[in-house]
Design an enzyme around this catalytic site. Sequence first.
Site, PDB file in Angstrom:
ATOM      1  N   CYS A   1       0.339  -1.310   0.012  1.00  0.00           N
ATOM      2  CA  CYS A   1      -0.164  -0.065   0.272  1.00  0.00           C
ATOM      3  C   CYS A   1       0.913   0.933  -0.017  1.00  0.00           C
ATOM      4  O   CYS A   1       1.559   1.529   0.792  1.00  0.00           O
ATOM      5  CB  CYS A   1      -0.773   0.079   1.247  1.00  0.00           C
ATOM      6  SG  CYS A   1      -1.991   1.355   1.492  1.00  0.00           S
TER       7      CYS A   1
ATOM      8  N   CYS B   1      -0.596   4.068   2.387  1.00  0.00           N
ATOM      9  CA  CYS B   1      -0.028   3.231   3.329  1.00  0.00           C
ATOM     10  C   CYS B   1       1.842   4.204   4.095  1.00  0.00           C
ATOM     11  O   CYS B   1       2.095   4.719   4.676  1.00  0.00           O
ATOM     12  CB  CYS B   1      -0.283   2.433   4.284  1.00  0.00           C
ATOM     13  SG  CYS B   1      -1.957   1.604   3.325  1.00  0.00           S
ATOM     14  N   ASP B   2       2.143   3.482   3.252  1.00  0.00           N
ATOM     15  CA  ASP B   2       3.077   3.323   4.028  1.00  0.00           C
ATOM     16  C   ASP B   2       4.824   4.335   2.651  1.00  0.00           C
ATOM     17  O   ASP B   2       5.749   4.428   3.220  1.00  0.00           O
ATOM     18  CB  ASP B   2       4.071   1.573   3.187  1.00  0.00           C
ATOM     19  CG  ASP B   2       3.290   0.913   4.276  1.00  0.00           C
ATOM     20  OD1 ASP B   2       3.042   1.233   5.431  1.00  0.00           O
ATOM     21  OD2 ASP B   2       3.225  -0.410   3.876  1.00  0.00           O
TER      22      ASP B   2
HETATM   23  C1  LIG Z   1       0.339  -4.066   5.310  1.00  0.00           C
HETATM   24  C2  LIG Z   1      -0.498  -3.455   4.984  1.00  0.00           C
HETATM   25  C3  LIG Z   1      -0.470  -2.465   5.817  1.00  0.00           C
HETATM   26  C4  LIG Z   1      -1.608  -1.653   5.859  1.00  0.00           C
HETATM   27  N1  LIG Z   1      -1.268   0.069   6.261  1.00  0.00           N
HETATM   28  C5  LIG Z   1      -2.450   0.673   6.360  1.00  0.00           C
HETATM   29  C6  LIG Z   1      -2.156   2.279   6.989  1.00  0.00           C
HETATM   30  O1  LIG Z   1      -1.034   2.754   7.392  1.00  0.00           O
HETATM   31  N2  LIG Z   1      -3.063   2.952   6.446  1.00  0.00           N
HETATM   32  C7  LIG Z   1      -4.606   2.526   6.404  1.00  0.00           C
HETATM   33  O2  LIG Z   1      -5.467   3.902   6.098  1.00  0.00           O
HETATM   34  N3  LIG Z   1      -4.007   1.367   5.541  1.00  0.00           N
HETATM   35  C8  LIG Z   1      -3.538   0.524   5.076  1.00  0.00           C
HETATM   36  N4  LIG Z   1      -3.699  -0.636   5.532  1.00  0.00           N
HETATM   37  C9  LIG Z   1      -5.207  -0.588   4.637  1.00  0.00           C
HETATM   38  C10 LIG Z   1      -5.920  -1.589   6.027  1.00  0.00           C
HETATM   39  O3  LIG Z   1      -5.422  -2.365   6.178  1.00  0.00           O
HETATM   40  C11 LIG Z   1      -7.179  -1.613   5.256  1.00  0.00           C
HETATM   41  O4  LIG Z   1      -7.717  -0.857   4.464  1.00  0.00           O
HETATM   42  C12 LIG Z   1      -7.948  -2.231   5.946  1.00  0.00           C
HETATM   43  O5  LIG Z   1      -7.909  -3.404   6.998  1.00  0.00           O
HETATM   44  C13 LIG Z   1      -9.822  -2.584   5.622  1.00  0.00           C
HETATM   45  O6  LIG Z   1     -10.092  -2.803   6.497  1.00  0.00           O
HETATM   46  P1  LIG Z   1     -11.374  -3.917   6.274  1.00  0.00           P
HETATM   47  O7  LIG Z   1     -12.156  -4.225   7.810  1.00  0.00           O
HETATM   48  O8  LIG Z   1     -12.648  -3.870   5.334  1.00  0.00           O
HETATM   49  O9  LIG Z   1     -10.899  -5.444   6.366  1.00  0.00           O
HETATM   50  P2  LIG Z   1      -9.678  -5.916   6.743  1.00  0.00           P
HETATM   51  O10 LIG Z   1      -8.878  -5.412   7.924  1.00  0.00           O
HETATM   52  O11 LIG Z   1      -9.312  -6.842   6.202  1.00  0.00           O
HETATM   53  O12 LIG Z   1     -10.310  -7.134   7.883  1.00  0.00           O
HETATM   54  C14 LIG Z   1     -11.636  -7.977   7.844  1.00  0.00           C
HETATM   55  C15 LIG Z   1     -11.585  -9.523   8.268  1.00  0.00           C
HETATM   56  O13 LIG Z   1     -12.566 -10.632   8.007  1.00  0.00           O
HETATM   57  C16 LIG Z   1     -12.189 -11.256   8.355  1.00  0.00           C
HETATM   58  N5  LIG Z   1     -12.767 -12.189   8.016  1.00  0.00           N
HETATM   59  C17 LIG Z   1     -12.413 -13.196   6.606  1.00  0.00           C
HETATM   60  N6  LIG Z   1     -12.895 -13.806   6.120  1.00  0.00           N
HETATM   61  C18 LIG Z   1     -14.132 -14.249   7.361  1.00  0.00           C
HETATM   62  C19 LIG Z   1     -14.862 -15.566   7.405  1.00  0.00           C
HETATM   63  N7  LIG Z   1     -15.367 -16.729   6.462  1.00  0.00           N
HETATM   64  N8  LIG Z   1     -14.869 -15.599   9.040  1.00  0.00           N
HETATM   65  C20 LIG Z   1     -14.630 -15.081   9.831  1.00  0.00           C
HETATM   66  N9  LIG Z   1     -13.808 -13.942   9.697  1.00  0.00           N
HETATM   67  C21 LIG Z   1     -13.389 -13.751   8.039  1.00  0.00           C
HETATM   68  C22 LIG Z   1     -10.895 -11.649   7.767  1.00  0.00           C
HETATM   69  O14 LIG Z   1      -9.767 -12.604   8.498  1.00  0.00           O
HETATM   70  C23 LIG Z   1     -10.619 -10.061   8.752  1.00  0.00           C
HETATM   71  O15 LIG Z   1      -9.890 -10.290  10.543  1.00  0.00           O
HETATM   72  C24 LIG Z   1      -2.587  -1.801   5.506  1.00  0.00           C
HETATM   73  C25 LIG Z   1      -2.653  -2.782   4.748  1.00  0.00           C
HETATM   74  C26 LIG Z   1      -1.903  -4.160   5.007  1.00  0.00           C
HETATM   75  C27 LIG Z   1      -2.383  -4.839   4.280  1.00  0.00           C
END
Ligand SMILES: Cc1cc2nc3c(=O)[nH]c(=O)nc-3n(C[C@H](O)[C@H](O)[C@H](O)COP(=O)(O)OP(=O)(O)OC[C@H]3O[C@@H](n4cnc5c(N)ncnc54)[C@H](O)[C@@H]3O)c2cc1C
Length: 328
Positions: free
Chosen positions: A133, A136-137
């Site tokens: 990302c 982000c980084d």
């Molecule tokens: C390495 C990295 C660094 C990042 N750094 C930043 C940053 O500095 N700042 C920023 O704003 N964004 C950052 N991001 C992006 C940010 O992490 C995402 O945009 C954000 O986490 C999305 O949130 P979400 O809740 O939609 O999904 P996610 O954070 O992906 O969470 C989804 C959750 O659902 C769970 N899940 C999926 N399927 C199932 C199932 N069948 N049963 C139960 N649970 C399930 C997963 O295990 C997970 O826990 C980064 C991403 C990555 C990969």
Amino acid sequence: MRQIIIIGSGPAGYTAAIYAARANLKPLLIASSVEAGGELMNTTEVENFPGFPEAVMGPDLMFKMQAQAERFGTEIVLDDVVSIDLTGEIKKVTLGSGATHEALAVIFATGSAYRKLGLEDEERLSGHGVSWCATCDGFFFRQRTIAVIGGGDSAMEEANFLTRFADKVYVIHRRDSLRASKIMQDRAFANDKIEFIWNSEVVGIGGDEQVQNVTLRNLVTGEESELQLQGLFIAIGNDPRVHLVHGQLDLTAEGTIAVEGRSSKTNLPGVFAAGDVVDPTYRQAVTAAASGTVAALDAEHYLASLPQNLLDAAADGASGDLELTTTA
Ligand SMILES: Cc1cc2nc3c(=O)[nH]c(=O)nc-3n(C[C@H](O)[C@H](O)[C@H](O)COP(=O)(O)OP(=O)(O)OC[C@H]3O[C@@H](n4cnc5c(N)ncnc54)[C@H](O)[C@@H]3O)c2cc1C
């Protein structure tokens, strides 16, 4: 039966839980068996989430969100949803343990998965030079030499964006031409800080604490070479986690769950979606959290429109159904 079940424990799921719990909907949140906390569990410092001027470690931020959701009465189950029936008025959610939970509303917040290279050191150096990302980084790579892997629009956008910080950005691509749109290609070709390495793939990432180099293999000659750099951005695609809802929820051309306008409403009444699973564009923690808020408010309005007898049945079951287990 519950009033509401939230699937996913990233910023979208936990924020939806905070709102739903504070609205007295007694949410059950299925957090995943091994990946509770979502994508930020895989990173180090998060510098762009409002409220943390000194930055916050990704896992710390997620533990705080979890604690905030629990403080208002969210029940959290560390298990995976393995199947789901969203079609009826009462939604059924089955977990890996075999337990089935029922609810009047479901918020789907399962996020999306960045595609990985599949290299041994990729996970180890994630947050230590390996990133998925640029938004982000990118800021961490001021005056550094870095590389972006990929040949599509996202890779070009990331490469161009990263030249704001880095002195030099290599774009490593497996072919001798790009998939990206003409305008994105032209912009990258015109950028003095970007250099293309064609017909090449990364076969190794080196560095003890931080990325120091990558090993490249030329796919035409088979030759291997080492490239010194401090950062590696992997931009080879992203897959929204939607396999559970195939055939039930409408998807967009990008593979995300389709929602109505700015709302979180899917094509099925009582089913809402939030976070990266609905977002092909921004994919940030704060946008996911905001989207979780929208979903909780939409669900609250939906529940308020249901007949009282259904709500009474859900309210009665709210705190006792964790033992409800069916094997059928
Ligand atoms: C390495 C990295 C660094 C990042 N750094 C930043 C940053 O500095 N700042 C920023 O704003 N964004 C950052 N991001 C992006 C940010 O992490 C995402 O945009 C954000 O986490 C999305 O949130 P979400 O809740 O939609 O999904 P996610 O954070 O992906 O969470 C989804 C959750 O659902 C769970 N899940 C999926 N399927 C199932 C199932 N069948 N049963 C139960 N649970 C399930 C997963 O295990 C997970 O826990 C980064 C991403 C990555 C990969």
